[in-house]
Design a protein around this motif. Structure first.
Motif, PDB file in Angstrom:
ATOM      1  N   PRO A  37      18.121  -4.508   8.943  1.00  0.00           N
ATOM      2  CA  PRO A  37      17.627  -4.866   9.418  1.00  0.00           C
ATOM      3  C   PRO A  37      16.200  -3.168  10.361  1.00  0.00           C
ATOM      4  N   GLY A  38      15.257  -3.686  10.867  1.00  0.00           N
ATOM      5  CA  GLY A  38      14.914  -2.398  11.202  1.00  0.00           C
ATOM      6  C   GLY A  38      13.934  -1.189  10.102  1.00  0.00           C
ATOM      7  N   GLU A  39      13.974  -1.873   9.100  1.00  0.00           N
ATOM      8  CA  GLU A  39      13.413  -0.830   7.606  1.00  0.00           C
ATOM      9  C   GLU A  39      12.126  -1.846   7.502  1.00  0.00           C
ATOM     10  N   ASN A  40      10.610  -1.119   8.162  1.00  0.00           N
ATOM     11  CA  ASN A  40       9.351  -1.256   7.217  1.00  0.00           C
ATOM     12  C   ASN A  40       8.785  -1.021   6.259  1.00  0.00           C
ATOM     13  N   LEU A  41       8.360  -1.897   5.701  1.00  0.00           N
ATOM     14  CA  LEU A  41       7.734  -1.444   4.512  1.00  0.00           C
ATOM     15  C   LEU A  41       6.049  -2.011   4.693  1.00  0.00           C
ATOM     16  N   VAL A  42       5.418  -1.123   3.596  1.00  0.00           N
ATOM     17  CA  VAL A  42       3.628  -1.041   3.788  1.00  0.00           C
ATOM     18  C   VAL A  42       3.418  -1.392   1.757  1.00  0.00           C
ATOM     19  N   TYR A  43       2.639  -2.422   1.941  1.00  0.00           N
ATOM     20  CA  TYR A  43       1.843  -2.946   0.308  1.00  0.00           C
ATOM     21  C   TYR A  43       1.042  -2.490   0.626  1.00  0.00           C
ATOM     22  N   ARG A  44       0.062  -2.044  -0.534  1.00  0.00           N
ATOM     23  CA  ARG A  44      -1.103  -1.657  -0.430  1.00  0.00           C
ATOM     24  C   ARG A  44      -1.408  -2.009  -2.414  1.00  0.00           C
ATOM     25  N   CYS A  45      -2.721  -3.263  -1.804  1.00  0.00           N
ATOM     26  CA  CYS A  45      -3.177  -4.486  -3.751  1.00  0.00           C
ATOM     27  C   CYS A  45      -4.445  -3.344  -3.266  1.00  0.00           C
ATOM     28  N   ARG A  46      -4.497  -2.856  -4.396  1.00  0.00           N
ATOM     29  CA  ARG A  46      -5.844  -2.594  -4.765  1.00  0.00           C
ATOM     30  C   ARG A  46      -6.652  -3.375  -5.595  1.00  0.00           C
ATOM     31  N   PHE A  47      -7.514  -3.905  -5.367  1.00  0.00           N
ATOM     32  CA  PHE A  47      -8.873  -4.596  -6.509  1.00  0.00           C
ATOM     33  C   PHE A  47     -10.599  -4.849  -6.210  1.00  0.00           C
ATOM     34  N   PRO A  48     -10.798  -4.717  -7.020  1.00  0.00           N
ATOM     35  CA  PRO A  48     -12.853  -4.853  -6.919  1.00  0.00           C
ATOM     36  C   PRO A  48     -12.287  -5.840  -6.745  1.00  0.00           C
ATOM     37  N   MET A  49     -13.795  -6.223  -5.362  1.00  0.00           N
ATOM     38  CA  MET A  49     -14.374  -7.221  -4.731  1.00  0.00           C
ATOM     39  C   MET A  49     -15.178  -8.298  -5.833  1.00  0.00           C
ATOM     40  N   ASN A  50     -14.596  -8.530  -6.526  1.00  0.00           N
ATOM     41  CA  ASN A  50     -15.892  -9.450  -7.835  1.00  0.00           C
ATOM     42  C   ASN A  50     -15.983 -10.896  -7.210  1.00  0.00           C
ATOM     43  N   LEU A  51     -16.204 -11.236  -5.878  1.00  0.00           N
ATOM     44  CA  LEU A  51     -16.364 -13.167  -5.827  1.00  0.00           C
ATOM     45  C   LEU A  51     -18.102 -12.607  -5.485  1.00  0.00           C
ATOM     46  N   GLY A  52     -18.783 -14.275  -5.274  1.00  0.00           N
ATOM     47  CA  GLY A  52     -19.805 -14.835  -4.870  1.00  0.00           C
ATOM     48  C   GLY A  52     -19.901 -14.514  -3.744  1.00  0.00           C
ATOM     49  N   LYS A  53     -20.942 -14.425  -2.827  1.00  0.00           N
ATOM     50  CA  LYS A  53     -21.559 -14.521  -1.954  1.00  0.00           C
ATOM     51  C   LYS A  53     -20.542 -15.456  -0.795  1.00  0.00           C
ATOM     52  N   GLY A  54     -19.774 -15.727   0.107  1.00  0.00           N
ATOM     53  CA  GLY A  54     -19.733 -15.723   1.196  1.00  0.00           C
ATOM     54  C   GLY A  54     -18.643 -15.956   1.887  1.00  0.00           C
ATOM     55  N   SER A  55     -17.683 -16.858   2.299  1.00  0.00           N
ATOM     56  CA  SER A  55     -16.746 -16.259   3.428  1.00  0.00           C
ATOM     57  C   SER A  55     -15.382 -16.679   2.942  1.00  0.00           C
TER      58      SER A  55
END
Length: 415
Positions: free
Chosen positions: A337-355
């Motif tokens: 309890p009390g610990e904090n974690l930060v995840y950083r996920c890096r990737f190219p946004m190779n998606l089509g147009k849209g939401s």
């Protein structure tokens, strides 16, 4: 056009304390009842408009199949009413109404007769039934020689040989090969376009979200929720992950979407953000841009093992890409309890147009269905635009290159 109206529907079965109770009650109908009522459905009310498609979901034992049996008349309701307008075709329990010693052809003919079709109509439909079922010479073999997949092929072919006003389908379509499932759903979509009203029970999220206008969630025999298919399926998936002391809640976002949050709370999501290489927060992303998804997590109680996963979904709620730290062999262990974690996920946004949206999961193992600390849909919503690359269609940007080789062909000249 088909219309279905269900009002105050309830179904109860009598439960006796011992084997003699039923006999005593039957011999002395005016005496004190020897049974208790076990309710499997209570106060179910909804309406299907003509041409509407509604999916029914719920855990095993929620009452889904019983509801369809009552609607189709194979089981009598204890309370309430069901009104159906139009011709109904139902595919409930696999092989229901078929006789194992009769051939597939004989069973098909009898099933058509039970639906009120005349001999000449049946003769005209049989070639189409055989062609759609694709079971070959087995059509003239006894049904007891069929596999469950072959029975489903025949049953669906018969039930849908003549387009009904109302089509009711239970989970029978989950049996069999993927090819015939696709073929069956293709026919259902054709019926929908032609105006057939559809009531379907399935655990297939894709089917619910792409075919249905509305979804109904049953829970322990009661109507838990009904509405937009995506919102209902999100809530249902959260219920599947429910464990002791776990909470499930929904909150309305500024854009009107309904976010589902569930979990036991030992670990919780503090913040989710999308950044570019200059550490600028993004809600609009150019196709192909390298981005970093940052997830902040807080530990509230001791956690032996923690797996973080994320899932990118399109605007229809279909999964585009998902990964977690279990599959990447990066689980965190012995957290306090009390610990904090930060995840950083890096990737190219190779998606089509849209939401798009991103769902975040904190769990013990590969799936959030096993010890779900927190599951959060719509953790972040972003839009992908394309101003730097050739225009393309689809949900994935493959940055394809095309080479063309052109040459002159030699042709013989006839003189």
């Amino acid at each position: 056009m088909g219309k279905v109206t269900v009002k105050g529907l309830g179904k109860a079965y009598k439960s006796y304390g011992n084997r003699w109770g039923r006999l005593v009650e039957w011999l002395s109908p005016t005496s004190t009842p020897r049974h208790q009522l076990h309710w499997v459905l209570q106060d179910i009310s909804f309406e299907l408009a003509a041409g509407e498609a509604v999916g029914i979901v719920g855990m095993n034992g929620a009452g889904k199949s019983t509801l369809l049996k009552v609607i189709t008349g194979t089981t009598q309701a204890t309370t309430g009413t069901v009104e159906i307008q139009g011709r109904v075709a139902a595919l409930l329990e696999l092989g229901m109404g078929f006789h194992p010693d009769f051939t597939g052809r004989q069973n098909a003919i009898m099933a058509c007769q039970l639906r009120g079709l005349h001999v000449d109509e049946i003769e005209a439909l049989m070639p189409a039934i055989e062609a759609f079922a694709e079971i070959g010479d087995y059509i003239d073999e006894p049904l007891r020689t069929y596999s469950s997949g072959m029975q489903m092929r025949l049953a669906f072919s018969v039930a849908t040989a003549h387009r009904p006003d109302v089509l009711i389908v239970d989970e029978a379509l989950s049996v069999g090969d993927a090819y015939f499932q696709h073929k069956s759903f293709s026919r259902i979509r054709e019926f929908r376009k032609a105006g057939t009203t559809l009531l379907i029970v399935t655990h297939d999220r894709y089917a619910i979200q792409t075919i249905c206008d509305r979804a109904i969630l049953l829970n322990r025999g009661k109507l838990e929720m009904q509405g937009d298919p995506i919102e209902v399926m999100d809530f249902y998936n959260a219920m599947l992950a429910e464990r002791e002391q776990q909470t499930v809640r929904q909150e309305r976002l500024a854009d009107g979407r309904l976010r589902t949050i569930s979990g036991t709370g030992e670990a919780s999501i503090v913040a989710v953000n999308l950044f570019d290489d200059k550490n600028k927060k993004l809600d609009v992303v150019e196709v192909g841009t390298i981005v970093t998804l940052e997830i902040e997590v807080k530990i509230n109680n001791p956690v032996e093992r923690l797996v973080m996963g994320y899932m990118i979904k399109d605007k229809l709620g279909q999964s585009i890409f998902g990964i977690n730290t279990h599959r990447l062999d990066q689980p965190q262990t012995d957290l306090l309890p009390g610990e904090n974690l930060v995840y950083r996920c890096r990737f190219p946004m190779n998606l089509g147009k849209g939401s798009y949206s991103i769902a975040i999961s904190l769990s013990r193992l590969d799936s959030h269905l096993d010890t779900n600390y927190e599951w959060r849909d719509y953790s972040i919503i972003f839009h992908v635009i394309n101003t730097r690359h050739p225009d393309f269609v689809g949900c994935a940007f493959l940055d394809a290159q095309i080479d063309v080789e052109r040459s002159h062909s030699l042709r013989a000249t006839i003189t």
